[in-house]
Every structure is written in structure tokens, then in C-alpha cells.
Scaffold this active site. Sequence first.
Site, short mmCIF file in Angstrom:
data_model
loop_
_atom_site.label_atom_id
_atom_site.label_comp_id
_atom_site.label_asym_id
_atom_site.label_seq_id
_atom_site.Cartn_x
_atom_site.Cartn_y
_atom_site.Cartn_z
N GLU A 208 10.53 134.45 164.56
CA GLU A 208 10.58 133.03 164.96
C GLU A 208 10.13 132.12 163.81
O GLU A 208 9.24 131.28 163.96
CB GLU A 208 9.75 132.79 166.22
CG GLU A 208 10.33 133.50 167.43
CD GLU A 208 9.70 133.09 168.76
OE1 GLU A 208 8.73 132.30 168.75
OE2 GLU A 208 10.20 133.55 169.81
N GLU A 331 13.91 139.24 171.87
CA GLU A 331 12.99 138.72 172.88
C GLU A 331 13.82 138.06 173.97
O GLU A 331 14.57 137.12 173.69
CB GLU A 331 11.99 137.71 172.29
CG GLU A 331 10.92 138.32 171.40
CD GLU A 331 9.85 137.33 171.00
OE1 GLU A 331 9.54 136.40 171.79
OE2 GLU A 331 9.30 137.48 169.89
#
Length: 527
Positions: A208, A331
Amino acid sequence: MKNSGRHRKLVSYRQHIKKFLFFFLCIFAASSLYAQAVQITLSDTSHEKISKYIYGQFAEHLGHCIYDGFWVDANLNVPKKDRIRLDVVEALKKIQIPDLRWPGGCFADQYHWSDGIGDRSKRPQRVNTSWGMVTEDNSFGTDEFLELCKLIGCEPYIAGNVGTGTPQEMEDWLEYLNFNGKSTLADLRRKNGHDAPYNVSLWGVGNESWGCGGNMTPEFYANLYKRYAEFCKNYPGTSLKKIASGANSDDYHWTDVCMKDIPLRDMWGLSMHYYTVVNNWQHKGSATSFDESEYFKGLKNCLHIEDLINKHSAIMDKYDPQKKVALAVDEWGIWTDPEPGTNGAFLYQQNSLRDALIAASTLNIFNNHCDRIRVANLAQTVNVLQSLILTDKEKMLLTPTYYVFDLYKKHQDATLLPLQFTSPQYTFGNESIPAINASASKDSTGAIHITLVNLDARKKITVNAAMPESSMKKSSGEILTSKKFNDINTFEKPYKVKNEIFSDFKTNGKTLSVNLPPMSVVLITLQ
């Protein structure tokens, strides 16, 4: 006498009318519980494999996932090896998880691997600034994680530190893990109890990076990725599958920049993260106290992942028409408000039948897009977000989502059988979503496995499937369902929602007919 006869005839007539109306109302009521039959055609022409890595899991240093989940107090009265909890290990072995992603998540970009090796009494204590400002004692580190993977029988997927780390640190970690020759770092691994290299292949270059991994622009990250990836070496016996930190949800610009600026030869995969949130990020919705309106919204937001996959894949196709680079949804899952009375930073939530339907629908979508999706990791395995397992000291339970993975393990590394059908709609208020989703595969023995999901909260739906073969001699079925969409398993009643034998189907030559109850996941196996 005549009037009395007429009266009897009138009473009899009225009784017939009442019986007719009652019969009509029964027919109407019954018909309202059934949607029209769905006609499905299976094709046997595909050569695409459903990668086993689609069924991967995720374990972050967050809340009670690692500590009090996988890694427990030495005095806790449960079976364990060292401090690894073995009932959790056995549960994950049963569903054949292929890989486990670690140490994060956001934690990955503040984790320095050298903190977590060697004598535990001498390991530094750090602050986990990502998740609750709690002390991280580093008692669970690289060698403990690799031992956990060995016990489970899965591959490690390690996310390297780009946010606060250096290329040198990442290069050193890989040497410690994968080099079999003579070097200071390889000898340090041997000193720490593991003579042979670990041969770690799945390797994330950051996590991320658009957010908690560094708040970067895609242009900055793409250049940084190339720098880090240059020092991620393939040691003899191990070819790295390097996965770039990809987009948040619908950030298509991020995907475009990475595909354009990073040489395809240097990138095995590009990630994409998406969480199902029922309402909004400030008030995500309860894990257990929700009505049909929130049930419906959760399912609708779950199905949105297919739009994201289609659009990200189209961008990737521009630069990589041969689909060499995997889309790694490493995710995913439903994210609700934490359970009342728990630490909000620990992201502990219960797990309902709704969540199981979300997991099953998502996995069907992944299966059907296996030409591009070759890695996916549910967030997270134990005690965090959409968990497979919940623990409370000595107690452990399997969630409804766990049972979905138990059903769907049949698809791992099987050949996709494409499906064609038009689903009836599940309508709530002024909105509608497809009531049915499905995927199918053929394994190495020739057995066909079909997973069917009925999202409708009220209607039974019959599915008729035209099969590519008529030589199937054996058939079996399993089902996951419950009376209410917010039914859960608790430590007091741990088996309220679990898989059961399913028999409400029949085969006839090349035709399969299945009656799906409302809110159900069904696996049909034909051999």
C-alpha cells in the site's frame, strides 16, 4: 325445508370458495418463494488453471492475529510447538491454504527483519505505530514465521519493507532466507537453527505504497520499485515472484503508471486491494446487528470487485496482452466496525453467514478471472477482520468463512470450466443484484466441482446445468447455510453455521438440477 336446503347449498358454496381462495393463496405464497429456474451451460474448452494461490491467507502483526492467535503464551494449555498453536495449524492444514502473507499490511513497512531473529531475550522492543501503539516484542520473527509455514504445509509470502527500509536491508533479508553458500548472513541463519535455505519465492516489494506504506505517487513508487527490485536477487534454486504494490480499489491511474513504467520482466505480479464496506469508512456497519438492507448493501459492494477486476485487467492488457503479469488481490474481505468492548485498533469482528456468502461470491469471481488473477489473500486469518478462526485463550472456533474455504479447496490448481448463464435478480427496494453466482472446474482426476451461491434472502432457486460429459457415475453435495443472514458461530455454540451433506439435486445424463435454498453456498462434485 326449501329454505333450509338453499341455506345448506349456500354454505357449501361458500366453503368451496374459501377452499379455492385458500388453495390459490397457498400457490401464490409458494411461488413467491421461488425464482425462475436458471439454465447454466458448462464449457470444457478452457485450458486456464485456477491457481492455488487464489486461496491464500494473510497474517499481520495486528491485534491478536499473531500474538494470542498463531503465537501464544508458553503457559497456555493448548497443543503447541514452541509457542505456535497447533489446533490453528491443523485447521489450516485441513483446508490446504497454499500461502500465508506476512508481516503486513501496514506493519510491513515499519518492520525491520533483523529485529526478529536470534536470541528472543535480546530482541529489541518496538512500538507498533500502525496498530494501536502497542509494544512489539519481536518474539515472532522470520524463523518463527517460516516454521509456522512449514507446519501448515504452505508457502511463505513475505512483504518487504519499502516505506522505512532500504534496498540493502531487503537484499540482506533475501540472502539470509535463500542463499545456500558461504556468507555471513547464510551462516547467521544456520546459527539460528536452519541449515538449509528457506527458498522463499513470493515476495512483495512494499505494501500500500499509496497510503500507509509511504503516501507515494504512482510515478515515485514505480521508480522506487525498480531500484528495490534490482537488489532482490534470484539465488540458486529460487526464482523470485516479485509483486509490486498496486492500486487501492478503483485507482486505475496507479495501475496504468506501474504497467507503463515498470519493465514487465521485473514484475511477476501487481497487487490490488479491495475491502467490502457496508456503509462508509467512518461507520462501516455492524458485524452482527444488521437488517436486510445492510445485508443487501454488503453483497452489492462485494460484487463490485468484479467491476474493479475487469477495469484493472483491461489496463494491464494494454501493456501485457499475453497476461504474463498476475493481478494479485492480496488483501480482500468484509471490513465492519470492531466488536463493541474491544480495542478498536485491533480490528476484531465476528463472522456471519453474510460474510461466508461474500467470501464464496468473491472466490467464484476470482476463479472465473483466473487468466489474470493468480494470487489472492483473505484479510485476515485469525482474530482480525474476516477471520477464518477466532480464539479466546484455550478456546478456538471456525467461522462460516472457514467453511467456505473448506468447500472451495477442490478448485485449487484445477482447470477452469467456463459457465454461461443469466441470473435472476435479487431485488431489495429499488435496487437489484444477480441472485446467483457460480464457478466450476475439473481436477486432475477428471472430477468436476461446481460451487453455486444463492444470495437471495427469501427465494429458493433451481439451477439446471448442461454438462459437457454424461459419463459421471458418482455425485455428492455439500451445503453451507443457516436460517438468518446474521447467524454466527460462538464459543458457546461453535457449530451453528457449518457445512452439511446436501442431497437436493439430481443428475440425468448430461443434465444436473440443483435446488438452492435462500442464502446458501453449495458444492456439487461429479465423478
